[in-house]
Design an enzyme around this catalytic site. Structure first.
Site, PDB file in Angstrom:
ATOM      1  N   GLU A  96      33.005  -8.094  45.926  1.00 18.48           N
ATOM      2  CA  GLU A  96      31.863  -7.394  46.508  1.00 18.48           C
ATOM      3  C   GLU A  96      32.191  -6.877  47.901  1.00 18.48           C
ATOM      4  O   GLU A  96      32.893  -7.537  48.664  1.00 18.48           O
ATOM      5  CB  GLU A  96      30.681  -8.357  46.615  1.00 18.48           C
ATOM      6  CG  GLU A  96      30.141  -8.756  45.266  1.00 18.48           C
ATOM      7  CD  GLU A  96      28.970  -9.713  45.390  1.00 18.48           C
ATOM      8  OE1 GLU A  96      28.288  -9.711  46.432  1.00 18.48           O
ATOM      9  OE2 GLU A  96      28.761 -10.463  44.430  1.00 18.48           O
ATOM     10  N   CYS A 109      31.842  -4.580  55.221  1.00 19.30           N
ATOM     11  CA  CYS A 109      32.065  -6.014  55.110  1.00 19.30           C
ATOM     12  C   CYS A 109      32.966  -6.242  53.900  1.00 19.30           C
ATOM     13  O   CYS A 109      32.558  -5.986  52.765  1.00 19.30           O
ATOM     14  CB  CYS A 109      30.719  -6.719  54.944  1.00 19.30           C
ATOM     15  SG  CYS A 109      30.861  -8.479  54.672  1.00 19.30           S
ATOM     16  N   CYS A 116      35.797 -18.541  46.220  1.00 21.19           N
ATOM     17  CA  CYS A 116      36.113 -19.275  47.452  1.00 21.19           C
ATOM     18  C   CYS A 116      36.176 -20.755  47.108  1.00 21.19           C
ATOM     19  O   CYS A 116      35.454 -21.222  46.237  1.00 21.19           O
ATOM     20  CB  CYS A 116      35.017 -19.033  48.496  1.00 21.19           C
ATOM     21  SG  CYS A 116      35.370 -19.793  50.098  1.00 21.19           S
ATOM     22  N   CYS A 120      30.750 -24.439  50.651  1.00 16.59           N
ATOM     23  CA  CYS A 120      29.584 -24.528  51.533  1.00 16.59           C
ATOM     24  C   CYS A 120      28.331 -24.574  50.645  1.00 16.59           C
ATOM     25  O   CYS A 120      28.222 -23.837  49.672  1.00 16.59           O
ATOM     26  CB  CYS A 120      29.517 -23.327  52.473  1.00 16.59           C
ATOM     27  SG  CYS A 120      30.942 -23.245  53.583  1.00 16.59           S
ATOM     28  N   CYS A 123      26.169 -21.247  49.794  1.00 17.15           N
ATOM     29  CA  CYS A 123      26.864 -19.986  49.526  1.00 17.15           C
ATOM     30  C   CYS A 123      27.091 -19.748  48.030  1.00 17.15           C
ATOM     31  O   CYS A 123      27.518 -20.644  47.304  1.00 17.15           O
ATOM     32  CB  CYS A 123      28.201 -20.000  50.263  1.00 17.15           C
ATOM     33  SG  CYS A 123      29.149 -18.501  50.005  1.00 17.15           S
ATOM     34  N   GLY A 163      35.020 -15.183  50.073  1.00 18.98           N
ATOM     35  CA  GLY A 163      36.279 -15.867  50.354  1.00 18.98           C
ATOM     36  C   GLY A 163      36.430 -16.280  51.808  1.00 18.98           C
ATOM     37  O   GLY A 163      35.622 -15.920  52.670  1.00 18.98           O
ATOM     38  N   SER A 195      35.519 -13.672  60.098  1.00 14.51           N
ATOM     39  CA  SER A 195      34.635 -14.836  60.085  1.00 14.51           C
ATOM     40  C   SER A 195      35.283 -15.987  59.320  1.00 14.51           C
ATOM     41  O   SER A 195      35.783 -15.806  58.217  1.00 14.51           O
ATOM     42  CB  SER A 195      33.315 -14.443  59.426  1.00 14.51           C
ATOM     43  OG  SER A 195      32.442 -15.531  59.381  1.00 14.51           O
ATOM     44  N   SER A 218      31.558 -19.737  61.477  1.00 12.26           N
ATOM     45  CA  SER A 218      30.367 -20.181  60.756  1.00 12.26           C
ATOM     46  C   SER A 218      30.112 -21.629  61.129  1.00 12.26           C
ATOM     47  O   SER A 218      30.773 -22.527  60.624  1.00 12.26           O
ATOM     48  CB  SER A 218      30.604 -20.050  59.251  1.00 12.26           C
ATOM     49  OG  SER A 218      30.836 -18.698  58.952  1.00 12.26           O
ATOM     50  N   LEU A 219      29.166 -21.829  62.040  1.00  8.88           N
ATOM     51  CA  LEU A 219      28.949 -23.179  62.561  1.00  8.88           C
ATOM     52  C   LEU A 219      27.843 -23.878  61.778  1.00  8.88           C
ATOM     53  O   LEU A 219      28.046 -24.947  61.220  1.00  8.88           O
ATOM     54  CB  LEU A 219      28.607 -23.092  64.056  1.00  8.88           C
ATOM     55  CG  LEU A 219      28.782 -24.371  64.845  1.00  8.88           C
ATOM     56  CD1 LEU A 219      30.203 -24.885  64.775  1.00  8.88           C
ATOM     57  CD2 LEU A 219      28.397 -24.153  66.313  1.00  8.88           C
ATOM     58  N   HIS A 220      26.663 -23.287  61.765  1.00 13.17           N
ATOM     59  CA  HIS A 220      25.553 -23.710  60.894  1.00 13.17           C
ATOM     60  C   HIS A 220      24.995 -25.107  61.136  1.00 13.17           C
ATOM     61  O   HIS A 220      24.161 -25.579  60.361  1.00 13.17           O
ATOM     62  CB  HIS A 220      25.948 -23.610  59.407  1.00 13.17           C
ATOM     63  CG  HIS A 220      26.430 -22.258  58.976  1.00 13.17           C
ATOM     64  ND1 HIS A 220      25.907 -21.082  59.454  1.00 13.17           N
ATOM     65  CD2 HIS A 220      27.392 -21.893  58.092  1.00 13.17           C
ATOM     66  CE1 HIS A 220      26.520 -20.061  58.888  1.00 13.17           C
ATOM     67  NE2 HIS A 220      27.437 -20.521  58.060  1.00 13.17           N
ATOM     68  N   ASN A 294      19.936 -16.844  52.936  1.00 14.57           N
ATOM     69  CA  ASN A 294      19.569 -16.094  51.732  1.00 14.57           C
ATOM     70  C   ASN A 294      19.411 -17.082  50.599  1.00 14.57           C
ATOM     71  O   ASN A 294      20.302 -17.906  50.395  1.00 14.57           O
ATOM     72  CB  ASN A 294      20.690 -15.125  51.334  1.00 14.57           C
ATOM     73  CG  ASN A 294      20.693 -13.892  52.191  1.00 14.57           C
ATOM     74  OD1 ASN A 294      19.651 -13.342  52.503  1.00 14.57           O
ATOM     75  ND2 ASN A 294      21.879 -13.471  52.579  1.00 14.57           N
ATOM     76  N   CYS A 337      25.629 -12.572  49.051  1.00 13.98           N
ATOM     77  CA  CYS A 337      27.012 -12.288  48.735  1.00 13.98           C
ATOM     78  C   CYS A 337      27.518 -13.225  47.635  1.00 13.98           C
ATOM     79  O   CYS A 337      27.294 -14.416  47.682  1.00 13.98           O
ATOM     80  CB  CYS A 337      27.840 -12.473  50.004  1.00 13.98           C
ATOM     81  SG  CYS A 337      29.414 -11.715  49.825  1.00 13.98           S
TER      82      CYS A 337
HETATM   83  N1  SAH Z   1      34.470 -17.793  54.645  1.00 12.44           N
HETATM   84  C1  SAH Z   1      34.077 -17.095  55.818  1.00 12.44           C
HETATM   85  C2  SAH Z   1      33.581 -15.685  55.576  1.00 12.44           C
HETATM   86  C3  SAH Z   1      32.704 -15.440  54.394  1.00 12.44           C
HETATM   87  S1  SAH Z   1      31.045 -15.994  54.444  1.00 12.44           S
HETATM   88  C4  SAH Z   1      33.090 -17.900  56.614  1.00 12.44           C
HETATM   89  O1  SAH Z   1      32.717 -18.976  56.169  1.00 12.44           O
HETATM   90  O2  SAH Z   1      32.723 -17.499  57.698  1.00 12.44           O
HETATM   91  C5  SAH Z   1      30.252 -14.928  55.606  1.00 12.44           C
HETATM   92  C6  SAH Z   1      29.080 -15.572  56.306  1.00 12.44           C
HETATM   93  O3  SAH Z   1      27.946 -15.682  55.422  1.00 12.44           O
HETATM   94  C7  SAH Z   1      29.354 -16.972  56.782  1.00 12.44           C
HETATM   95  O4  SAH Z   1      28.819 -17.159  58.055  1.00 12.44           O
HETATM   96  C8  SAH Z   1      28.643 -17.807  55.751  1.00 12.44           C
HETATM   97  O5  SAH Z   1      28.408 -19.092  56.211  1.00 12.44           O
HETATM   98  C9  SAH Z   1      27.410 -16.973  55.508  1.00 12.44           C
HETATM   99  N2  SAH Z   1      26.674 -17.260  54.281  1.00 12.44           N
HETATM  100  C10 SAH Z   1      27.145 -17.641  53.082  1.00 12.44           C
HETATM  101  N3  SAH Z   1      26.140 -17.827  52.210  1.00 12.44           N
HETATM  102  C11 SAH Z   1      25.017 -17.528  52.857  1.00 12.44           C
HETATM  103  C12 SAH Z   1      23.638 -17.535  52.487  1.00 12.44           C
HETATM  104  N4  SAH Z   1      23.236 -17.886  51.256  1.00 12.44           N
HETATM  105  N5  SAH Z   1      22.743 -17.176  53.433  1.00 12.44           N
HETATM  106  C13 SAH Z   1      23.139 -16.823  54.676  1.00 12.44           C
HETATM  107  N6  SAH Z   1      24.408 -16.805  55.075  1.00 12.44           N
HETATM  108  C14 SAH Z   1      25.338 -17.166  54.184  1.00 12.44           C
END
Ligand code: SAH
Length: 352
Positions: A96, A109, A116, A120, A123, A163, A195, A218-220, A294, A337
């Protein structure tokens, strides 16, 4: 008869292509023409290279292959100019890619892997694991195919699709150098961001390269307890190790780092979490980007409501941190995504 393996020509950088063309006994300017066709005009077949003799085109076709991205599906948002592509790769896998229009230009993007392996919790891309790394040509191919299809010049790149780019480090780095090369699209490193979920040793390697790209992390979460719960990578490299690597990146490059923080209701979105996060990031050259998660059906996680996002933002600001809330583009086609690929795979399975 033994089938000779063809060389993936789009993954060759300018010097490598010049060497390969010289090895065929052709003059330098031929390599320049071919490079231009592949990397500026986005040719997907040697037959398009009309300023090159038919004999040489045939020779190229015998020795090289152009891995390009074919449009399997294209979704255009009716709210804004966001376009989402599902690209089919030569082996039938899908990736995608999203293109967004901003005041400053067109941003893409790109994905770096099919699937992947980082798992997480929120995701969609990781649900089926990692199928394979993308080739350099397949990462470049997303930019070329989208730019060609839309007839626009793409000026900004985020490596934030499917990924983990630092899990495909060599190809990700070669992609950055080729897409910013003056012989190709010549997109400034300043307009490229990558990222990562936090592959610490690779952040150090990237810092040493001093490529000038922006690093997004991606800290979260504000602490290891929450982060390990939603991001298994944190069990391998915890927040202290991650933030130390980020500090080094900032020191080596002088670039401001961006922290992504996806807000999940009841998990990481309390005001106390904002205060804890502010305390950890205080004094760093950084910026926090808040993103309401999302919804992905399989995860059961829900987004924080807008007023709570604002409270979280205000608490971070009181703690001295720069914050933005991500603008949602293409809300109608977003589907998170990874979900488009997943549904294409399911249709495939149903049809076969
Ligand atoms: N693997 C890399 C890049 C791909 S993910 C990373 O982890 O950064 C791109 C971004 O989208 C990351 O910040 C990821 O945490 C976030 N992401 C993934 N799924 C998501 C979701 N359902 N809602 C919001 N952000 C999401």
């Amino acid at each position: 008869m033994e089938q000779r393996k063809k060389i993936d020509i789009v993954s060759l950088n300018f010097e490598e292509l010049r060497a390969a063309v010289a090895a065929m006994g052709e003059p330098k300017f031929r390599a320049d023409q071919i490079y231009q066709w592949l990397h500026v005009r986005g040719a997907s077949d040697f037959s398009e290279m009309t300023n090159i003799s038919k004999a040489l085109r045939e020779k190229l076709n015998d020795n090289f292959v152009i891995f390009s991205c074919a449009i399997e599906k294209k979704l255009v948002s009716c709210y804004d100019d966001t376009v989402k592509y599902l690209f089919r790769l030569a082996d039938g896998e899908f990736v995608e890619t999203v293109v967004m229009k901003y005041k400053y230009g067109w941003s893409i993007c790109v994905s770096c892997q099919v699937g992947c392996k980082m798992r997480c919790a929120f995701c969609a891309s990781t649900l089926g694991g990692c199928v394979r790394n993308l080739r350099v040509s397949e990462i470049l191919g997303q930019v070329y195919a989208a730019g060609r299809d839309l007839g626009v010049r793409i000026s900004h790149i985020v490596m934030m699709g499917m990924g983990e780019p630092l899990d495909n480090y060599d190809n990700a780095v070669k992609f950055i150098s080729m897409v910013s090369d003056a012989h190709g699209l010549h997109i400034s490193a300043r307009n490229i961001s990558l990222s990562t979920c936090g592959i610490v040793p690779k952040i150090y390697e990237l810092a040493d390269l001093k490529s000038g790209i922006t690093l997004s992390v991606s800290l979260h979460a504000p602490n290891d307890e929450i982060r390990s719960r939603i991001m298994p990578v944190n069990k391998r490299w915890n927040m202290e190790a991650l933030l130390a690597a980020v500090r080094r990146y900032i020191a080596e490059t002088g670039r401001r780092v961006s922290f992504e923080y996806t807000m999940i209701r009841g998990v990481n979105d309390a005001p106390a979490h904002a205060r804890e996060l502010a305390a950890r990031l205080r004094g760093m050259l950084c910026h926090v980007n808040l993103i309401p998660v999302n919804t992905v059906r399989e995860t059961g996680l829900q987004a924080t409501h807008a007023p709570e996002v604002q409270k979280f933002k205000a608490a971070l600001e009181r703690g001295g941190i720069n914050v933005t809330v991500r603008r949602t583009l293409g809300a109608d086609i977003n589907a998170s995504c990874g979900q488009l690929r997943k549904s294409a795979k399911q249709t495939d399975a149903n049809e076969s």
